[in-house]
Design an enzyme around this catalytic site. Sequence first.
Site, PDB file in Angstrom:
ATOM      1  CD  GLU A  52      -2.782  -0.819   2.602  1.00  0.00           C
ATOM      2  OE1 GLU A  52      -2.647   0.228   3.268  1.00  0.00           O
ATOM      3  OE2 GLU A  52      -3.546  -1.736   2.929  1.00  0.00           O
ATOM      4  CG  ASP A  63      -2.824   8.227   8.220  1.00  0.00           C
ATOM      5  OD1 ASP A  63      -3.288   7.077   8.123  1.00  0.00           O
ATOM      6  OD2 ASP A  63      -2.635   8.977   7.243  1.00  0.00           O
TER       7      ASP A  63
END
Length: 273
Positions: A52, A63
């Site tokens: 990814e 995140d």
Amino acid sequence: MSTRLRAGAALDATRAEGRAALVAYLPVGFPRVEDSIEAGRALIDAGADLIELGLPYSDPVMDGPVIQQAATAALAAGARSRDVITAVEALAGRGAAICVMSYYNPILAYGPDAFARDLAGAGGAGLITPDLIPDEAGEWIAASDAHGVDRIFLVAPSSPRDRLEAVAVASTGFVYAASTMGVTGTRTSVSGAAEGLVERTRVAGAAHVCVGLGVSTAEQAAEVGAYADGVIVGSAFVRALAEAPDAATGRRDAAAIARELRAGIDGARRERA
């Protein structure tokens, strides 16, 4: 055009081997674009089945701090959306499926059809969109269909049955199951809700379900790999790159982690068999 391995084909191959896939996340441009490409090569060589590639974004709300800091550094160093396509092209054809993970605003700015076209042309498998739900993804669904790239949506432990069904229908390649609510990052344990979420998502119609958010050790990888189609790891690799004194050492450290994680995944399936 680079050789293209789709995500579903990569997961079918690892399933045929009786194991889960190791899915490795790296932010493009950290610390530089070429460094992130070299890190991707090292992780593939160390056993990653899917990569990814994170598209650095200025507001990465999902995140955790390790990946946020890496994305900030990548942006400061000049990383841009086009660099992600360059990284995809550099890594495609090495035996792993190459996906991009991005918040949707940069894809809108690039142009969904243009991004799908360029991603396919570079040999990319598909796009993971953590902040886009199928109900609002009409333009991306059309673009991904037109250019034959996978669209990967997320589910969470709180997702009701109708949401799981909508995601299962709309996703191609795999469904990304967030093991816990909250931001990404390494954890001392993986949420106990993850296995139930994988089962519910399969019942809702998903062909492949990969689990992320929190996996960082061989033991956790073995635990998740015993029931999921793929084990997604990000912060552990990014931390290795961030804490190393130089890029070459960071790649070696990240590759060592990948080998440990693969050993855990492989051992879990052998024991289960």
